[in-house]
Design a protein around this motif. Structure first.
Motif, mmCIF file in Angstrom:
data_model
loop_
_atom_site.group_PDB
_atom_site.id
_atom_site.type_symbol
_atom_site.label_atom_id
_atom_site.label_comp_id
_atom_site.label_asym_id
_atom_site.label_seq_id
_atom_site.Cartn_x
_atom_site.Cartn_y
_atom_site.Cartn_z
ATOM 1 N N THR A 150 0.826 -1.189 0.000
ATOM 2 C CA THR A 150 0.000 0.000 0.000
ATOM 3 C C THR A 150 0.868 1.250 0.000
ATOM 4 O OG1 THR A 150 -1.623 1.247 1.309
ATOM 5 C CG2 THR A 150 -0.149 -0.209 2.532
ATOM 6 N N THR A 151 0.314 2.320 -0.495
ATOM 7 C CA THR A 151 1.047 3.588 -0.432
ATOM 8 C C THR A 151 1.098 4.135 0.991
ATOM 9 O OG1 THR A 151 -0.962 4.786 -1.068
ATOM 10 C CG2 THR A 151 0.590 4.210 -2.837
ATOM 11 N N TRP A 152 0.369 3.524 1.918
ATOM 12 C CA TRP A 152 0.491 3.890 3.333
ATOM 13 C C TRP A 152 1.894 3.522 3.833
ATOM 14 C CZ3 TRP A 152 -3.248 5.068 7.405
ATOM 15 C CH2 TRP A 152 -4.506 5.427 6.919
ATOM 16 N N MET A 153 2.504 2.544 3.221
ATOM 17 C CA MET A 153 3.828 2.027 3.555
ATOM 18 C C MET A 153 3.959 1.802 5.064
ATOM 19 S SD MET A 153 5.966 3.877 0.490
ATOM 20 C CE MET A 153 7.495 3.105 0.918
ATOM 21 N N ALA A 154 4.987 2.329 5.720
ATOM 22 C CA ALA A 154 5.230 2.055 7.145
ATOM 23 C C ALA A 154 4.105 2.578 8.044
ATOM 24 C CB ALA A 154 6.569 2.643 7.575
ATOM 25 N N GLU A 155 3.375 3.596 7.579
ATOM 26 C CA GLU A 155 2.265 4.104 8.388
ATOM 27 C C GLU A 155 1.179 3.050 8.598
ATOM 28 O OE1 GLU A 155 1.047 7.734 6.455
ATOM 29 O OE2 GLU A 155 2.237 8.906 7.870
ATOM 30 N N ALA A 156 1.110 2.064 7.710
ATOM 31 C CA ALA A 156 0.143 0.982 7.897
ATOM 32 C C ALA A 156 0.446 0.231 9.192
ATOM 33 C CB ALA A 156 0.167 0.028 6.707
ATOM 34 N N VAL A 206 6.122 -3.473 1.618
ATOM 35 C CA VAL A 206 6.720 -3.348 0.294
ATOM 36 C C VAL A 206 7.112 -1.889 0.122
ATOM 37 C CG1 VAL A 206 6.324 -3.494 -2.195
ATOM 38 C CG2 VAL A 206 5.367 -5.247 -0.680
ATOM 39 N N GLU A 207 8.387 -1.660 -0.116
ATOM 40 C CA GLU A 207 8.902 -0.310 -0.356
ATOM 41 C C GLU A 207 8.869 -0.082 -1.863
ATOM 42 O OE1 GLU A 207 9.868 1.902 2.008
ATOM 43 O OE2 GLU A 207 9.555 0.503 3.672
ATOM 44 N N TRP A 208 8.047 0.841 -2.287
ATOM 45 C CA TRP A 208 7.879 1.089 -3.728
ATOM 46 C C TRP A 208 9.071 1.855 -4.274
ATOM 47 C CZ3 TRP A 208 4.399 -2.153 -4.853
ATOM 48 C CH2 TRP A 208 3.310 -2.382 -4.013
ATOM 49 N N PRO A 209 9.528 1.484 -5.461
ATOM 50 C CA PRO A 209 10.654 2.201 -6.070
ATOM 51 C C PRO A 209 10.219 3.594 -6.513
ATOM 52 C CG PRO A 209 9.752 0.629 -7.633
ATOM 53 C CD PRO A 209 8.997 0.432 -6.328
ATOM 54 N N ASP A 210 11.173 4.501 -6.528
ATOM 55 C CA ASP A 210 10.909 5.866 -6.987
ATOM 56 C C ASP A 210 11.295 6.027 -8.452
ATOM 57 O OD1 ASP A 210 10.012 6.709 -4.497
ATOM 58 O OD2 ASP A 210 12.033 7.269 -3.839
ATOM 59 N N SER A 211 11.274 4.954 -9.205
ATOM 60 C CA SER A 211 11.802 4.977 -10.567
ATOM 61 C C SER A 211 10.987 5.840 -11.532
ATOM 62 C CB SER A 211 11.885 3.556 -11.124
ATOM 63 O OG SER A 211 10.579 3.032 -11.323
#
Length: 177
Positions: free
Chosen positions: A73-79, A95-100
Motif C-alpha cells: 500500500t502507499t500507506w507504507m510504514a504508516e500501515a 513493500v517499499e515502492w521504487p521511486d523509478s
C-alpha cells in the motif's frame, strides 16, 4: 492443494478500498471509534474519520489464513503505525515502492511487476481494488509460483466472499479469481 512449502504463501494487502472501503460499512460488525477527533496522544492518523470504516474482524480473519501478511500500500510504514494496531495485527513487512517513475506495461497496475518480483517465486495472494485481467495474465505468464489476484470492491472492502475466495484458493491451489 497448494504444495507444502517451507514458507507460507504471501498475502499482499492494500489499505484504501480494501481495508478502508470508500463507502461506510454496515455497523453490525466491530468498528473502531475515532469520533472524528484527533487524539494528540495517539499516533498520527488515528483521528482520521475514514478509519471508522475499518472492520476490526478483518485482522483476526487475515491472521487465521495462516499466510505471511505484507503491506502492499502507499500507506507504507504508516500501515504498521496506524492500521495494524487497530486490527490487532503485528508489525508486518512493508513493500517499499521504487521511486523509478517507470511506466508499467500498457494496462498493468503499477504494483504488478514489483509485487511479482517481491514474491520471488513464492505463492501469493494480492488483495487490491485496482486489479485487472491484464494483471492476472501478466502474473500467470511471468510468475513461476501460484498466485491469486483478487479484486476487492472498493465500495465494500473485504467481504465474506473475498475471504471465501482466499480460503478456496489456499485449499485447492487455484489460480486467479
Amino acid at each position: 492443494m497448494l504444495p507444502s512449502v517451507a514458507q507460507p504463501p504471501l498475502i499482499f494487502l492494500d489499505v484504501d478500498g480494501v481495508l478502508i472501503p470508500f463507502r461506510g460499512r454496515p455497523t453490525t460488525r466491530g468498528r473502531p471509534s475515532t469520533g472524528g477527533e484527533v487524539n494528540a496522544e495517539a499516533p498520527d492518523g488515528w483521528g482520521n474519520p475514514l478509519l471508522d470504516r475499518l472492520d476490526l474482524d478483518d485482522g483476526r480473519r487475515l491472521l487465521a489464513l495462516g499466510c505471511q501478511l505484507v503491506w502492499a500500500t502507499t500507506w507504507m510504514a504508516e500501515a504498521n503505525e496506524i492500521i495494524a494496531p487497530r486490527l490487532g495485527l503485528p508489525a508486518l513487512p512493508v513493500v517499499e515502492w521504487p521511486d523509478s517513475g517507470e511506466e508499467p506495461e500498457h494496462g498493468l497496475h503499477w504494483k504488478t511487476v514489483f509485487l511479482t518480483r517481491w514474491a520471488a517465486g513464492r505463492p501469493f495472494v494480492w488483495l487490491d481494488d485496482e486489479i485487472t485481467d491484464a494483471d492476472r495474465r501478466w502474473v500467470a505468464a511471468n510468475h513461476p509460483g501460484q498466485a491469486l489476484l483478487h479484486r476487492v470492491d472498493p465500495f465494500a472492502g473485504l467481504t465474506d466472499a473475498a475471504f471465501a475466495a482466499v480460503h478456496q484458493w489456499l485449499g485447492q491451489g487455484n489460480d486467479g479469481a
